[in-house]
Enzyme design. Structure first.
Site, mmCIF file in Angstrom:
data_model
loop_
_atom_site.group_PDB
_atom_site.id
_atom_site.type_symbol
_atom_site.label_atom_id
_atom_site.label_comp_id
_atom_site.label_asym_id
_atom_site.label_seq_id
_atom_site.Cartn_x
_atom_site.Cartn_y
_atom_site.Cartn_z
ATOM 1 N N ARG A 191 61.601 140.922 9.726
ATOM 2 C CA ARG A 191 63.025 141.194 9.983
ATOM 3 C C ARG A 191 63.193 142.029 11.255
ATOM 4 O O ARG A 191 64.144 141.837 12.014
ATOM 5 C CB ARG A 191 63.656 141.885 8.760
ATOM 6 C CG ARG A 191 65.175 141.899 8.819
ATOM 7 C CD ARG A 191 65.794 142.363 7.521
ATOM 8 N NE ARG A 191 65.390 143.719 7.172
ATOM 9 C CZ ARG A 191 65.676 144.310 6.014
ATOM 10 N NH1 ARG A 191 66.361 143.651 5.089
ATOM 11 N NH2 ARG A 191 65.275 145.540 5.765
ATOM 12 N N LYS A 200 69.181 144.431 11.660
ATOM 13 C CA LYS A 200 69.234 145.853 11.333
ATOM 14 C C LYS A 200 69.268 146.644 12.644
ATOM 15 O O LYS A 200 68.260 147.191 13.096
ATOM 16 C CB LYS A 200 68.022 146.217 10.460
ATOM 17 C CG LYS A 200 68.336 147.325 9.482
ATOM 18 C CD LYS A 200 67.364 147.327 8.328
ATOM 19 C CE LYS A 200 67.372 148.640 7.590
ATOM 20 N NZ LYS A 200 68.648 149.036 7.015
ATOM 21 N N GLU A 235 79.106 142.962 1.985
ATOM 22 C CA GLU A 235 78.140 143.938 1.455
ATOM 23 C C GLU A 235 78.708 145.329 1.638
ATOM 24 O O GLU A 235 79.883 145.488 1.972
ATOM 25 C CB GLU A 235 76.778 143.765 2.128
ATOM 26 C CG GLU A 235 76.783 143.958 3.633
ATOM 27 C CD GLU A 235 75.386 143.899 4.243
ATOM 28 O OE1 GLU A 235 74.411 144.265 3.578
ATOM 29 O OE2 GLU A 235 75.289 143.486 5.407
HETATM 30 N N1 PLP Z 1 72.392 145.825 3.715
HETATM 31 C C1 PLP Z 1 72.391 146.791 4.640
HETATM 32 C C2 PLP Z 1 73.551 146.893 5.549
HETATM 33 C C3 PLP Z 1 71.303 147.687 4.706
HETATM 34 O O1 PLP Z 1 71.301 148.668 5.604
HETATM 35 C C4 PLP Z 1 70.243 147.550 3.799
HETATM 36 C C5 PLP Z 1 69.086 148.445 3.864
HETATM 37 O O2 PLP Z 1 68.067 148.143 4.380
HETATM 38 C C6 PLP Z 1 70.298 146.513 2.862
HETATM 39 C C7 PLP Z 1 71.376 145.677 2.855
HETATM 40 C C8 PLP Z 1 69.178 146.327 1.897
HETATM 41 O O3 PLP Z 1 68.080 145.721 2.506
HETATM 42 P P1 PLP Z 1 66.604 145.949 1.938
HETATM 43 O O4 PLP Z 1 66.642 145.530 0.524
HETATM 44 O O5 PLP Z 1 65.770 145.053 2.779
HETATM 45 O O6 PLP Z 1 66.308 147.376 2.104
HETATM 46 C C1 COI Z 2 67.479 151.118 3.491
HETATM 47 O O1 COI Z 2 67.777 150.858 2.336
HETATM 48 O O2 COI Z 2 66.295 151.191 3.873
HETATM 49 C C2 COI Z 2 68.495 151.364 4.490
HETATM 50 O O3 COI Z 2 68.189 151.265 5.653
HETATM 51 C C3 COI Z 2 69.853 151.697 4.019
HETATM 52 C C4 COI Z 2 70.413 152.932 4.619
HETATM 53 C C5 COI Z 2 69.596 154.161 4.399
HETATM 54 C C6 COI Z 2 70.793 152.725 6.036
#
Ligand code: PLP
Ligand code: COI
Length: 341
Positions: free
Chosen positions: A82, A184, A220
């Protein structure tokens, strides 16, 4: 190895400086070999690309102590890929994915004393990130970059841990159609700050963002994807090309189907349907699965039957299975767990 003297069970989601972080620099078209550094500070040009035009991307993943005392991480290869997708979208060089995983291993090994013990409720949060370092004044990508990865022990993202939270429907948008919502990038979070501060001031824990074009579909929150449970116990999760492809959500979809035998629908979710769901949760690395008890839509409340006291039963099963896999209590699918030591 002796653990640091930290009150693990009372940690919030904050930054605690740890001993060593990984640093690698990109210059003249190549990454250097990278090193662990004890220096937590960064000195940058006043004109660095990151400071002028926000050329920065990041990741988030965790290290866990398993029941039998190993230290593991969860699917770091997916964070590596990612980050590569984020880099391409912001015209940054890709940090090689195998080197990303290697940096994860090195940082966790070097800071093993900060990995919270099994059963403490805390974990070690890893924050890989990359930014443009050389002077950039015309609008263009930088030529030089730094990749860093530090770690910090954390507790629950939302105060109150597994207690259901209250969110509101935001009037601000998070990501434009054809924009950067699916990567991200720091810029997505900068533009959410006013929305989150005003949500907190109004007494809400988070924002539910709708699709900016029609404002009829659920996207989201600022830091997590949505999972809903229908009254007949199906999992429903929004599909959109402007949300972050959460690794936690993708893992939970698999867990729901393959471990719990549940039907899963990944599709557009209209806000009008939300009132009919039985349970709602936010999923992400930081959020794990945080139950939502109530959604406030401009004064009109949607209260889920699961209530404000505890997680709904299906959310709880998903939570127990996912954290069971991460903590080594339940056998993981092939390739999900990277054992570090
Ligand atoms: N959506 C956003 C906007 C986020 O910042 C995050 C955090 O990483 C997620 C979703 C969840 O992603 P993940 O499950 O890969 O941490
Ligand atoms: C995560 O869940 O790792 C995120 O980046 C979410 C938040 C702390 C920005």
């Amino acid at each position: 190895m002796e653990k640091k003297n930290i009150d693990w069970s009372n940690l919030g989601f904050g930054y605690i400086q740890t001993d060593l972080r990984y640093v690698s620099n990109y210059k003249n078209g190549a990454w250097d070999e990278g090193t662990l550094s004890s220096d937590s500070m960064i000195t940058l040009s006043e004109c660095a690309g990151v400071l002028q035009y926000a050329q920065t991307i990041f990741e988030g993943l965790k290290a866990y102590t398993t029941e039998d005392g190993h230290i593991v991480t969860f699917r770091p290869d997916l964070n590596a890929s990612r980050l590569a997708d984020s880099a391409k979208r912001l015209e940054m060089p890709v940090f090689p994915e195998d080197r990303f995983v290697d940096a994860v291993v090195k940082v966790v090994e070097a800071n093993a004393a900060y990995v919270p013990p099994f059963g403490s409720g805390a974990t070690l949060y890893l924050r890989p990130y990359m930014f443009g370092t050389n002077p950039v004044i015309g609008v263009k990508p930088a030529d030089e970059y730094q990749f860093r990865l530090f770690c910090t022990p954390v507790g629950p993202y939302f105060k109150g841990g597994a207690k259901p939270i209250t969110i509101r429907v935001s009037d601000f948008d998070r990501a434009a159609p054809n924009g950067t919502g699916h990567i991200k990038a720091g810029l997505n979070y900068a533009m959410s700050l006013h929305a989150i501060v005003s949500a907190h001031e109004a007494g809400f824990d988070e924002n539910m963002y709708l699709d900016p074009k029609t404002r009829t579909k659920v996207e989201e929150t600022g830091g997590a994807n949505f999972l809903f449970v229908t009254k007949d116990n199906k999992i429903v999760t929004p599909k959109s090309n402007s949300i972050l492809p959460s690794i936690t959500r993708r893992s939970l979809v698999y867990v729901a189907k393959e471990y719990l035998g549940l039907e899963v629908e990944e599709r557009e979710v209209f806000f009008d349907e939300v009132k009919d769901f039985a349970e709602c949760g936010l999923c992400g690395t930081a959020a794990v699965i945080s139950p939502v008890g109530k959604i406030n839509d401009h004064g009109k409340e949607i209260c889920f039957p699961s209530g404000m006291e505890k997680m709904g039963p299906t959310t709880q099963k998903l939570y127990d299975t996912l954290t069971g896999i991460q903590m080594g209590k339940i056998e993981a699918p092939e390739g999900w767990i990277k054992v570090i030591k």
